[in-house]
Design an enzyme around this catalytic site. Sequence first.
Site, PDB file in Angstrom:
ATOM      1  N   ILE A  14       0.868  -1.137  -0.025  1.00 45.97           N
ATOM      2  CA  ILE A  14      -0.064   0.144   0.034  1.00 45.97           C
ATOM      3  C   ILE A  14       0.819   1.399  -0.089  1.00 45.97           C
ATOM      4  O   ILE A  14       0.485   2.362  -0.640  1.00 45.97           O
ATOM      5  CB  ILE A  14      -1.089   0.045   1.211  1.00 45.97           C
ATOM      6  CG1 ILE A  14      -2.042   1.018   0.831  1.00 45.97           C
ATOM      7  CG2 ILE A  14      -0.256   0.254   2.470  1.00 45.97           C
ATOM      8  CD1 ILE A  14      -3.003   0.869  -0.278  1.00 45.97           C
ATOM      9  N   SER A  36      12.056   1.016   7.188  1.00 51.14           N
ATOM     10  CA  SER A  36      11.407  -0.597   6.788  1.00 51.14           C
ATOM     11  C   SER A  36      12.560  -1.605   6.805  1.00 51.14           C
ATOM     12  O   SER A  36      13.685  -1.348   6.590  1.00 51.14           O
ATOM     13  CB  SER A  36      10.993  -0.436   5.276  1.00 51.14           C
ATOM     14  OG  SER A  36       9.871  -1.171   4.962  1.00 51.14           O
ATOM     15  N   ARG A  37      12.201  -2.632   7.525  1.00 56.65           N
ATOM     16  CA  ARG A  37      13.048  -3.644   7.524  1.00 56.65           C
ATOM     17  C   ARG A  37      13.776  -4.033   6.285  1.00 56.65           C
ATOM     18  O   ARG A  37      15.118  -4.499   6.094  1.00 56.65           O
ATOM     19  CB  ARG A  37      12.439  -4.994   8.581  1.00 56.65           C
ATOM     20  CG  ARG A  37      12.039  -4.415   9.694  1.00 56.65           C
ATOM     21  CD  ARG A  37      11.131  -5.490  10.010  1.00 56.65           C
ATOM     22  NE  ARG A  37      10.142  -5.897   9.228  1.00 56.65           N
ATOM     23  CZ  ARG A  37       9.380  -7.013   9.227  1.00 56.65           C
ATOM     24  NH1 ARG A  37       9.451  -7.706  10.245  1.00 56.65           N
ATOM     25  NH2 ARG A  37       8.454  -7.208   8.381  1.00 56.65           N
ATOM     26  N   LYS A  90      -5.415   1.886   7.529  1.00 55.81           N
ATOM     27  CA  LYS A  90      -6.688   1.198   8.243  1.00 55.81           C
ATOM     28  C   LYS A  90      -6.227  -0.279   8.229  1.00 55.81           C
ATOM     29  O   LYS A  90      -5.478  -0.770   7.290  1.00 55.81           O
ATOM     30  CB  LYS A  90      -8.037   1.366   7.308  1.00 55.81           C
ATOM     31  CG  LYS A  90      -7.799   1.120   5.852  1.00 55.81           C
ATOM     32  CD  LYS A  90      -7.792  -0.254   5.144  1.00 55.81           C
ATOM     33  CE  LYS A  90      -8.401  -1.574   5.767  1.00 55.81           C
ATOM     34  NZ  LYS A  90      -8.181  -2.427   4.835  1.00 55.81           N
ATOM     35  N   ASP A 168     -10.517  -7.695   6.704  1.00 52.19           N
ATOM     36  CA  ASP A 168      -9.679  -6.302   6.377  1.00 52.19           C
ATOM     37  C   ASP A 168     -10.049  -5.863   5.046  1.00 52.19           C
ATOM     38  O   ASP A 168     -10.249  -4.503   5.120  1.00 52.19           O
ATOM     39  CB  ASP A 168      -8.147  -7.117   5.624  1.00 52.19           C
ATOM     40  CG  ASP A 168      -7.238  -6.094   5.099  1.00 52.19           C
ATOM     41  OD1 ASP A 168      -6.623  -5.342   5.971  1.00 52.19           O
ATOM     42  OD2 ASP A 168      -7.053  -6.008   3.999  1.00 52.19           O
TER      43      ASP A 168
HETATM   44  P1  NAP Z   1       2.403  -5.571   3.124  1.00 51.82           P
HETATM   45  O1  NAP Z   1       3.049  -5.315   1.711  1.00 51.82           O
HETATM   46  O2  NAP Z   1       2.235  -7.188   3.546  1.00 51.82           O
HETATM   47  O3  NAP Z   1       2.890  -5.129   4.480  1.00 51.82           O
HETATM   48  C1  NAP Z   1       3.513  -3.645   4.286  1.00 51.82           C
HETATM   49  C2  NAP Z   1       4.989  -3.557   5.118  1.00 51.82           C
HETATM   50  O4  NAP Z   1       4.846  -3.708   6.490  1.00 51.82           O
HETATM   51  C3  NAP Z   1       5.772  -4.786   4.453  1.00 51.82           C
HETATM   52  O5  NAP Z   1       6.507  -4.653   3.481  1.00 51.82           O
HETATM   53  C4  NAP Z   1       6.893  -4.876   5.801  1.00 51.82           C
HETATM   54  O6  NAP Z   1       8.134  -4.049   5.428  1.00 51.82           O
HETATM   55  C5  NAP Z   1       6.222  -4.102   6.936  1.00 51.82           C
HETATM   56  N1  NAP Z   1       5.844  -5.215   7.918  1.00 51.82           N
HETATM   57  C6  NAP Z   1       5.281  -6.488   7.559  1.00 51.82           C
HETATM   58  N2  NAP Z   1       5.313  -7.375   8.815  1.00 51.82           N
HETATM   59  C7  NAP Z   1       5.794  -6.634   9.832  1.00 51.82           C
HETATM   60  C8  NAP Z   1       6.141  -6.820  10.941  1.00 51.82           C
HETATM   61  N3  NAP Z   1       5.952  -7.742  11.528  1.00 51.82           N
HETATM   62  N4  NAP Z   1       6.751  -5.573  11.789  1.00 51.82           N
HETATM   63  C9  NAP Z   1       6.921  -4.597  10.972  1.00 51.82           C
HETATM   64  N5  NAP Z   1       6.605  -4.238   9.823  1.00 51.82           N
HETATM   65  C10 NAP Z   1       6.203  -5.195   8.998  1.00 51.82           C
HETATM   66  O7  NAP Z   1       0.843  -5.151   3.546  1.00 51.82           O
HETATM   67  P2  NAP Z   1       0.073  -3.968   2.532  1.00 51.82           P
HETATM   68  O8  NAP Z   1      -0.873  -4.728   1.604  1.00 51.82           O
HETATM   69  O9  NAP Z   1       0.827  -2.876   2.380  1.00 51.82           O
HETATM   70  O10 NAP Z   1      -0.875  -3.471   3.831  1.00 51.82           O
HETATM   71  C11 NAP Z   1      -0.448  -2.868   5.078  1.00 51.82           C
HETATM   72  C12 NAP Z   1      -1.806  -2.021   5.558  1.00 51.82           C
HETATM   73  O11 NAP Z   1      -2.464  -1.142   4.718  1.00 51.82           O
HETATM   74  C13 NAP Z   1      -2.802  -2.819   6.098  1.00 51.82           C
HETATM   75  O12 NAP Z   1      -3.481  -2.477   7.594  1.00 51.82           O
HETATM   76  C14 NAP Z   1      -3.932  -3.099   5.005  1.00 51.82           C
HETATM   77  O13 NAP Z   1      -5.109  -3.390   5.577  1.00 51.82           O
HETATM   78  C15 NAP Z   1      -3.635  -1.598   4.601  1.00 51.82           C
HETATM   79  N6  NAP Z   1      -4.417  -1.443   3.168  1.00 51.82           N
HETATM   80  C16 NAP Z   1      -3.649  -2.361   2.109  1.00 51.82           C
HETATM   81  C17 NAP Z   1      -4.435  -2.153   0.762  1.00 51.82           C
HETATM   82  C18 NAP Z   1      -3.818  -3.047  -0.245  1.00 51.82           C
HETATM   83  O14 NAP Z   1      -4.359  -3.009  -1.266  1.00 51.82           O
HETATM   84  N7  NAP Z   1      -2.891  -3.892  -0.156  1.00 51.82           N
HETATM   85  C19 NAP Z   1      -5.150  -1.434   0.633  1.00 51.82           C
HETATM   86  C20 NAP Z   1      -5.646  -0.342   1.414  1.00 51.82           C
HETATM   87  C21 NAP Z   1      -5.027  -0.448   2.758  1.00 51.82           C
HETATM   88  P3  NAP Z   1       9.418  -4.350   5.957  1.00 51.82           P
HETATM   89  O15 NAP Z   1       9.631  -5.881   5.886  1.00 51.82           O
HETATM   90  O16 NAP Z   1      10.254  -3.866   5.047  1.00 51.82           O
HETATM   91  O17 NAP Z   1       9.553  -3.819   7.194  1.00 51.82           O
END
Ligand code: NAP
Length: 313
Positions: A14, A36-37, A90, A168
């Site tokens: 996101i 970011s890690r 969110k 979600d």
């Molecule tokens: P994601 O790509 O799986 O996670 C985002 C980043 O968070 C990862 O690249 C990772 O970066 C970091 N992360 C993951 N696990 C972690 C941990 N244990 N501790 C600390 N950092 C961690 O997820 P996403 O799809 O972007 O979603 C993230 C949020 O945005 C969620 O709450 C989701 O509901 C919301 N969202 C997502 C979308 C969508 O379309 N994907 C749309 C609207 C809202 P590092 O490994 O580099 O730390």
Amino acid sequence: MLPINLAIVGVGKIARDQHLPSIAGNQNFKLVAAASRNGAVEDIANFTTIEAMFDAVPSIDAVSLCMPPQFRYDAAYKAISAGKHVFLEKPPGATLSEVSDLEALAKHKGVSLFASWHSRYAGAVEAAKSFLASVKISSVHIVWKEDVRHWHPNQEWIWEAGGLGVFDPGINALSIVTHILPTDIFLRSATLEFPENKHAPIAADLHFTNAENVPVHGEFDWRQVGEQTWNIIAETSGGQMVLSHGGATLTINGAAVPAAPETEYSALYRRFADIISNGTSDVDLAPLRHVADSFMLGKRVVVAPFHDSPEAG
Ligand code: NAP
């Protein structure tokens, strides 16, 4: 003082899809760092921890926290304690209590906390709200059905406790419904379907009403292949309202109502800049409260195990 020096934390899907382009398009913000890690953002200072980032770049005014909800509180606590304004993706956290704690801390520290709900800023949501304010509603049907393998490939956090599973995306529907309905609703009964190998539900059937017993039925399902459905349908004294495409399109009695162009994340950053400038916070926990109620009141049914690769099952 403008621009607001912003940092992004959790550079994943996101952050790349929506935050980076929206920040780049908003003159009130200047992206100065990322933590970011594993991920990184080109042409700015990158760090692997939020602490190292704050130490190295003290000019940061605000942070956007884009990691999954289970890992957001600690980062938010550190940021607010350091006097930074905070934008929460969110859902704003893994529990209601932790977000209330952050809200109190932000007030104490005199910084702005933004619990963002991007779907509320979809192009036709305000027109739907205006229409519903002008009619008598007899029923509401929410149908939020999508293919988890397409939208969340290999995202393990989403199936863990606190990852919310089908809520979600479903919480996006709840964020719209709680914004457009003229009265509060509350859950009467629910059934949640849990794959036998997961800690979060793959489907949910939710029955809400308001105090006048107007039914609001929600069907969330992550097993939808083919056409994806993100619809809110209301039967009213003014006819049928269909808010579709996640809030982007509106028809009333089959006739299209003009909608604003798709602006969800640009509008979120405009709102974040506004609350920083006004010295306020924007934290509405109603959508998360309905999810918590669903886990509290819902019957649990165990269904077939889920595997990212269909062949694995
Ligand atoms: P994601 O790509 O799986 O996670 C985002 C980043 O968070 C990862 O690249 C990772 O970066 C970091 N992360 C993951 N696990 C972690 C941990 N244990 N501790 C600390 N950092 C961690 O997820 P996403 O799809 O972007 O979603 C993230 C949020 O945005 C969620 O709450 C989701 O509901 C919301 N969202 C997502 C979308 C969508 O379309 N994907 C749309 C609207 C809202 P590092 O490994 O580099 O730390």
